[in-house]
Design a protein around this motif. Structure first.
Motif, mmCIF file in Angstrom:
data_model
loop_
_atom_site.group_PDB
_atom_site.id
_atom_site.type_symbol
_atom_site.label_atom_id
_atom_site.label_comp_id
_atom_site.label_asym_id
_atom_site.label_seq_id
_atom_site.Cartn_x
_atom_site.Cartn_y
_atom_site.Cartn_z
ATOM 1 N N ASP A 87 1.051 -11.102 7.360
ATOM 2 C CA ASP A 87 1.335 -12.551 7.315
ATOM 3 C C ASP A 87 1.527 -13.035 5.876
ATOM 4 N N ALA A 88 0.699 -12.516 4.971
ATOM 5 C CA ALA A 88 0.814 -12.916 3.566
ATOM 6 C C ALA A 88 2.141 -12.457 2.975
ATOM 7 N N ALA A 89 2.552 -11.244 3.320
ATOM 8 C CA ALA A 89 3.825 -10.721 2.815
ATOM 9 C C ALA A 89 4.995 -11.590 3.271
ATOM 10 N N ILE A 90 4.966 -11.977 4.533
ATOM 11 C CA ILE A 90 6.046 -12.819 5.069
ATOM 12 C C ILE A 90 6.018 -14.196 4.416
ATOM 13 N N LYS A 91 4.839 -14.770 4.292
ATOM 14 C CA LYS A 91 4.710 -16.100 3.685
ATOM 15 C C LYS A 91 5.212 -16.125 2.252
ATOM 16 N N GLU A 92 4.965 -15.040 1.507
ATOM 17 C CA GLU A 92 5.337 -14.998 0.095
ATOM 18 C C GLU A 92 6.731 -14.412 -0.130
ATOM 19 N N GLY A 93 7.461 -14.143 0.938
ATOM 20 C CA GLY A 93 8.849 -13.718 0.808
ATOM 21 C C GLY A 93 9.052 -12.276 0.385
ATOM 22 N N VAL A 94 8.109 -11.395 0.721
ATOM 23 C CA VAL A 94 8.261 -9.970 0.411
ATOM 24 C C VAL A 94 9.465 -9.417 1.164
ATOM 25 N N LYS A 95 10.262 -8.613 0.491
ATOM 26 C CA LYS A 95 11.477 -8.076 1.102
ATOM 27 C C LYS A 95 11.190 -6.891 2.012
ATOM 28 N N GLN A 96 10.294 -5.987 1.580
ATOM 29 C CA GLN A 96 10.076 -4.728 2.318
ATOM 30 C C GLN A 96 8.582 -4.428 2.415
ATOM 31 N N PHE A 97 8.145 -4.066 3.614
ATOM 32 C CA PHE A 97 6.740 -3.745 3.879
ATOM 33 C C PHE A 97 6.673 -2.319 4.423
ATOM 34 N N ILE A 98 5.992 -1.432 3.675
ATOM 35 C CA ILE A 98 5.835 -0.036 4.091
ATOM 36 C C ILE A 98 4.386 0.167 4.532
ATOM 37 N N HIS A 121 2.029 -2.460 15.828
ATOM 38 C CA HIS A 121 2.612 -3.370 16.815
ATOM 39 C C HIS A 121 2.791 -4.767 16.234
ATOM 40 N N TYR A 122 1.808 -5.211 15.456
ATOM 41 C CA TYR A 122 1.904 -6.545 14.855
ATOM 42 C C TYR A 122 3.026 -6.594 13.824
ATOM 43 N N LEU A 123 3.173 -5.517 13.054
ATOM 44 C CA LEU A 123 4.245 -5.446 12.062
ATOM 45 C C LEU A 123 5.608 -5.481 12.744
ATOM 46 N N TRP A 134 10.891 -3.523 7.336
ATOM 47 C CA TRP A 134 9.630 -2.785 7.444
ATOM 48 C C TRP A 134 9.869 -1.340 7.849
ATOM 49 N N THR A 135 8.962 -0.506 7.410
ATOM 50 C CA THR A 135 8.987 0.925 7.728
ATOM 51 C C THR A 135 7.547 1.385 7.925
ATOM 52 N N VAL A 136 7.345 2.238 8.915
ATOM 53 C CA VAL A 136 6.020 2.816 9.162
ATOM 54 C C VAL A 136 6.074 4.311 8.851
ATOM 55 N N GLU A 187 17.184 -1.104 3.535
ATOM 56 C CA GLU A 187 17.934 -1.405 4.754
ATOM 57 C C GLU A 187 18.129 -0.154 5.604
ATOM 58 N N TYR A 188 18.317 0.983 4.961
ATOM 59 C CA TYR A 188 18.553 2.234 5.693
ATOM 60 C C TYR A 188 17.328 2.625 6.509
ATOM 61 N N PHE A 189 16.134 2.438 5.934
ATOM 62 C CA PHE A 189 14.910 2.849 6.611
ATOM 63 C C PHE A 189 14.249 1.707 7.381
ATOM 64 N N ASP A 190 14.921 0.559 7.459
ATOM 65 C CA ASP A 190 14.337 -0.595 8.133
ATOM 66 C C ASP A 190 14.079 -0.303 9.608
ATOM 67 N N LYS A 191 12.924 -0.746 10.093
ATOM 68 C CA LYS A 191 12.510 -0.611 11.491
ATOM 69 C C LYS A 191 12.387 0.853 11.926
ATOM 70 N N GLY A 192 12.106 1.713 10.968
ATOM 71 C CA GLY A 192 11.930 3.132 11.270
ATOM 72 C C GLY A 192 10.461 3.524 11.265
ATOM 73 N N VAL A 193 10.099 4.407 12.197
ATOM 74 C CA VAL A 193 8.752 4.984 12.243
ATOM 75 C C VAL A 193 8.912 6.482 12.044
ATOM 76 N N TYR A 194 8.337 6.997 10.966
ATOM 77 C CA TYR A 194 8.586 8.380 10.577
ATOM 78 C C TYR A 194 7.287 9.189 10.555
ATOM 79 N N GLN A 195 7.325 10.340 11.224
ATOM 80 C CA GLN A 195 6.178 11.249 11.228
ATOM 81 C C GLN A 195 6.282 12.183 10.017
ATOM 82 N N LEU A 196 5.203 12.264 9.241
ATOM 83 C CA LEU A 196 5.188 13.087 8.042
ATOM 84 C C LEU A 196 4.316 14.307 8.292
ATOM 85 N N CYS A 197 4.933 15.461 8.346
ATOM 86 C CA CYS A 197 4.217 16.700 8.644
ATOM 87 C C CYS A 197 4.612 17.776 7.652
ATOM 88 N N ASN A 198 3.765 18.769 7.534
ATOM 89 C CA ASN A 198 4.025 19.882 6.626
ATOM 90 C C ASN A 198 3.577 21.166 7.301
#
Length: 249
Positions: A87-98, A121-123, A134-136, A187-198
């Protein structure tokens, strides 16, 4: 400018200096006053904040373009803090939330992982509503989960999963490299959920690696969940606020 939360945590203390060395202008925030020490490592700004306070989080977000949200470890307030940050990020005009989450939280019953699912889910909801990018990122088990000093003293690597079960282990600095890529193309990674594995290792192989690194024989040992607290008192005897809160239920 990039805001990084929980900057003094086990993940943050690896990611923050690494991104600073790569030329990122960082505002590092944490409830720990030692966050100020990052200035000697090239971090542009630091702030001591309580992430449960909306006004403090809004102040931290002021003038920020991008956020790497690392949640507080083992806090029963994790969902509340996640909502406040979003909510704070949106209120303050943050462009990208990871959002730094966890691998497949929708399939997990651990309380802190379920909280991460709710934050995701809230994001998603608030991100679509506000048009914030946003990207997860969902990392598998971090290498920092291996408490080398403790296991060196014990000569044991306790684990409640079957010792021959192979699991993915992920390095926080590899995650930092991915964060750089996501930041470079919001913009390329917007609304993406990425699994990080090794690479996948079982407990025996992890114990063998610790033996090779330390020069002391460390053996894998199965410990059922009811007795795991004996090996991790910092989490289960006062450090884990889920346990603390449950004691009053």
């Amino acid at each position: 400018m990039l805001l990084i939360t929980s900057a003094c945590g086990s993940v943050g203390r690896q990611i923050v200096p690494y991104l600073a060395k790569h030329g990122v202008d960082i505002r590092a925030v944490d409830i720990n006053p030692k966050v100020a020490d990052y200035k000697s490592q090239g971090v542009k700004e630091t702030m001591v904040i309580d992430a449960t306070k909306a006004d403090q989080m809004e102040k931290a977000m002021t003038g920020v373009d991008q956020v790497v949200y690392i949640p507080t470890l083992f806090s029963f307030q994790e969902y509340v803090m996640g909502k406040i940050a979003i909510d704070a990020a949106i209120k303050e005009g943050v462009k990208q939330f990871i959002d730094i989450s966890v691998l497949f939280p929708n399939l997990d019953t651990k309380l802190h992982h379920m909280m991460k699912k709710k934050v995701e889910h809230y994001l998603l909801y608030r991100g679509f509503e506000s048009h914030m990018l946003w990207t997860v990122l969902q990392p598998s088990g971090y290498n920092h989960d291996v408490f080398l000093n403790q296991f060196y003293k014990l000569g044991k690597f306790p684990n409640y999963t079957p010792l021959d079960k192979r699991m993915s282990w992920f390095d926080a600095l590899d995650e930092a490299d991915i964060i750089l890529k996501v930041m470079a193309r919001p913009e390329y990674f917007d609304k993406g959920v990425y699994q990080l594995c090794n690479e996948k290792l079982n407990s025996y192989e992890v114990a063998d690696m610790m033996t090779e690194v330390t020069g002391k024989k460390i053996t894998a040992e199965y410990v059922d969940e009811d007795h795991l607290a004996d090996y991790f008192p910092q989490y289960f005897h006062g450090g884990d606020s889920y346990s603390y809160e449950a004691s009053f239920v």
